[in-house]
Design a protein around this motif. Structure first.
Motif, PDB file in Angstrom:
ATOM      1  N   ARG A   1       0.847  -1.189   0.000  1.00 54.71           N
ATOM      2  CA  ARG A   1       0.000   0.000   0.000  1.00 54.71           C
ATOM      3  C   ARG A   1       0.883   1.240   0.000  1.00 54.71           C
ATOM      4  N   PRO A   2       0.649   2.183  -0.895  1.00 57.16           N
ATOM      5  CA  PRO A   2       1.521   3.368  -0.914  1.00 57.16           C
ATOM      6  C   PRO A   2       1.260   4.278   0.284  1.00 57.16           C
ATOM      7  N   HIS A   3       2.295   4.997   0.680  1.00 55.72           N
ATOM      8  CA  HIS A   3       2.165   5.976   1.755  1.00 55.72           C
ATOM      9  C   HIS A   3       1.591   7.272   1.195  1.00 55.72           C
ATOM     10  N   ALA A   4       0.933   8.061   2.064  1.00 54.79           N
ATOM     11  CA  ALA A   4       0.255   9.277   1.592  1.00 54.79           C
ATOM     12  C   ALA A   4       1.210  10.449   1.395  1.00 54.79           C
ATOM     13  N   THR A   5       2.359  10.433   2.036  1.00 51.89           N
ATOM     14  CA  THR A   5       3.380  11.447   1.760  1.00 51.89           C
ATOM     15  C   THR A   5       4.659  10.704   1.376  1.00 51.89           C
ATOM     16  N   ASP A   6       5.608  11.435   0.802  1.00 53.48           N
ATOM     17  CA  ASP A   6       6.807  10.784   0.263  1.00 53.48           C
ATOM     18  C   ASP A   6       7.611  10.089   1.349  1.00 53.48           C
ATOM     19  N   THR A   7       7.996   8.857   1.064  1.00 49.02           N
ATOM     20  CA  THR A   7       9.000   8.187   1.876  1.00 49.02           C
ATOM     21  C   THR A   7      10.225   7.983   0.984  1.00 49.02           C
ATOM     22  N   ASN A   8      11.351   7.718   1.616  1.00 49.14           N
ATOM     23  CA  ASN A   8      12.600   7.609   0.871  1.00 49.14           C
ATOM     24  C   ASN A   8      13.473   6.531   1.472  1.00 49.14           C
TER      25      ASN A   8
ATOM     26  N   PRO B   1      -3.549  11.307  -1.601  1.00 52.23           N
ATOM     27  CA  PRO B   1      -3.362  10.518  -2.831  1.00 52.23           C
ATOM     28  C   PRO B   1      -4.154   9.209  -2.789  1.00 52.23           C
TER      29      PRO B   1
ATOM     30  N   ARG C   1       9.738  13.601  -8.916  1.00 50.01           N
ATOM     31  CA  ARG C   1       8.805  12.540  -9.300  1.00 50.01           C
ATOM     32  C   ARG C   1       7.813  13.034 -10.356  1.00 50.01           C
TER      33      ARG C   1
ATOM     34  N   ALA D   1      -0.113  10.144   7.545  1.00 52.38           N
ATOM     35  CA  ALA D   1       1.022  10.567   6.712  1.00 52.38           C
ATOM     36  C   ALA D   1       1.662   9.381   6.001  1.00 52.38           C
ATOM     37  N   PHE D   2       1.459   8.194   6.566  1.00 52.83           N
ATOM     38  CA  PHE D   2       1.996   6.950   5.975  1.00 52.83           C
ATOM     39  C   PHE D   2       1.124   5.821   6.498  1.00 52.83           C
TER      40      PHE D   2
ATOM     41  N   HIS E   1       9.305  11.604   5.163  1.00 53.29           N
ATOM     42  CA  HIS E   1      10.751  11.409   4.984  1.00 53.29           C
ATOM     43  C   HIS E   1      11.284  12.540   4.122  1.00 53.29           C
TER      44      HIS E   1
END
Lengths: 366, 366
Positions: A27-34, B28, B107, B189-190, B306
């Motif tokens: 499942r994708p995260h709602a804010t950017d992870t890195n 998102p 991105r 947030a995630f 992140h």
């Protein structure tokens, strides 16, 4: 490799990779992870080899997904401190020596695209190769689409039970998401939509589910779907708390008739995507609701909730047997009532057959 | 434009755009959605003008966001049938006539990148310009970080109340997400993390929240955060159902001590990101848990969960006053107990100060 058009294919973790290889998505995260080297993450596919590249942090998932899949040659874990561009070039060389043309996911990250250009590769969009495959569902895919549709039906039955005066939009939306989990779904395929509308509604642009409380005289529109066995559902209905006025009953009737007419017309080989849209739009125009139907009639659906073809003006794809679409006419009066109905359908020679069974009539809550 | 380094900036809807302009993000969707011309969507920023480009379907959100923001010159709605590449070029010409170098979100989508190349533009990664700004938080940003941290504290207090024998991981995760909404957060947030671990645990690679039921003798680790006023929290603690064995108490004590040592050492101007990581790792090595601490000590956090700098080997950024990080040492025995603690901190001359207040000790549930 698509008749020699490309030498290699790069896919990020996501829908195309799942579709082609069975490697599942998180499942994708709602804010950017890195993570270090995350921009080269994904599958590198040549004529005879597939190598997964995974940043060390998080690599357990890909090592696990590779098990039991002999078509995955290797999982290349990238350690902190390694040069990602160099790893990318080495892996491409391993899977397709001498490659010149590489197809890449349409949402691959810019550093990857620029590194490929810098290394002299020519790029092609992967969608041009994979979308045509994804459009026509196999028997196995249709079975999965039926199962994810069945979850939507079951969740709708469950959520109707929580509709009562005073419940908030956010309560209903969270109940839907919870019911998805109860029914074994992986996660919602898109942000769950619940709207309470009435003659003095005014709210279209919110960031979050609202605190608005359900009151007698509200129409409740639903728009929800889940990912189940990697396939998406997308479902819509309209309910009403109390005794519905004639205008709501009439509006929903027109919406349902527009859907029925489009589904009847969606016979394999006999109609284009934009003609299907036109069929529904004509019904709503005729009934006087045309100005309130502001979006396309529907979209292809499968491993993602939106995928080609699109039932909209300009899409001249001829519908074929085994294509799956949403058919979702709606009517939303500015600051007023909204009505909607949505089903996922499969195209057959005799028309579009819905995968969901819930009644399309107004669900009146006493 | 960053001292003449670039002529224009293209940002998709997202964190950088929110950070620079106050134009908010929508949550998102978990699978791909599409609209006609969506690959050119976003903000085009020149030395004196900012134009938002929005596909017609969904444009209401951007028209609404542009209100009251005089720094948005225009919202260019793209109609179905228009040539997106042509619209993109026209808008770039309007905001930066004669532009040659364009900075783009890391991105941004591949069709956009390729269309910019085809039009002769040179590309630069926007991160190189914006990340250094985002690293140091202003007083207003720190206030927002405190408020989103306070939500995490409140949600933790609420969720401890639902821990009882028989509750499932998915029940607890959904309660956390529901509590976020109750407290006015926009969305998680995630993906919310809840794990029940015990000596015979074996489960790291799941796609969905599990059906596993809480039993006496389970350690419960939390990892959650929300977006609130566009800023992120990220919080971790450990609880235990029943009477905790000495090994769990000792492990958590080492983890908390590692966090404390790192926070004390994180004095502005006195230490690098990788040295902070090393400080915590030394404590866990000394206590015998080093092999069980498999991820970096932490990451920058702000409008995304992140963001640079990263508290990990290889990141030699000198910590500065006003930087915000997670500090999150953990110890996870393979197939055994896990303990974790995580706080968001702000770097000051005297060390790192946590924004969350919840006790770090084991929350023992009787």
């Amino acid at each position: 490799m698509a008749g020699g058009a490309v030498d290699a294919l790069y896919l990020r973790p996501g829908a195309n990779l799942t579709y082609l290889t069975g490697i599942r998505r998180q499942r994708p995260h709602a804010t950017d992870t890195n993570a270090y080297a995350d921009w080269i993450e994904g599958a590198y596919i040549g004529p005879e080899r597939l190598v997964l590249v995974a940043p060390r942090m998080g690599s357990e998932f890909f090592l696990h997904q590779a098990r039991g899949k002999p078509w995955v040659s290797d999982v290349r874990v990238v350690l902190e401190g390694e040069d990602p561009a160099r790893v990318m070039r080495e892996v491409l060389h391993r899977i397709a020596p001498g490659a010149r043309r590489v197809a890449v996911d349409d949402r691959a990250w810019v550093p990857m695209v620029e590194a490929l250009h810098a290394a002299g590769f020519q790029l092609v969009l992967a969608s041009g190769l994979i979308d045509p495959l994804r459009m026509i569902k196999t028997a196995d895919e249709l079975e999965r689409m039926r199962r994810t549709a069945a979850v939507a039906d079951a969740v709708y039955a469950a959520v109707l039970k929580v509709l009562r005066e005073g419940v908030r939009e956010l309560d209903v939306a969270h109940e839907i998401d919870y019911q998805f989990a109860q029914h074994g779904a992986d996660y919602p395929a898109f942000v769950t939509g619940v709207r309470f509308t009435r003659p003095d509604s005014d709210r279209l642009h919110t960031i979050r589910h609202s605190q608005r409380r359900l009151a007698p005289g509200d129409a409740i529109t639903f728009d929800f779907g889940c990912v189940y066995e990697e396939y998406c559902s997308d479902f819509g209905r309209t309910a009403f708390l109390g005794s519905p006025p004639a205008e709501v009953a009439a509006m929903l009737e027109a919406v349902v008739e527009a859907q029925r007419a489009a589904m009847a017309a969606m016979r394999a080989g006999q109609i284009t995507a934009e003609e299907a849209d036109r069929t529904a739009r004509d019904v709503l125009d005729e009934a006087g609701y045309g100005d309130y139907f502001t979006h396309r009639l529907g979209h292809g659906i499968g491993v993602t909730v939106h995928e080609p073809p699109y039932l909209e003006t300009g899409d001249r794809t001829v519908l074929q047997e085994g294509m799956t679409f949403t058919v979702e006419p709606s009517s939303r009066v500015p600051n007023g009532y909204a009505c909607r109905v949505e089903d996922v359908v499969v195209v057959t020679p005799g028309g579009a057959v819905p995968l969901t069974q819930a009644p399309r009539t107004l669900a009146v809550i006493e």
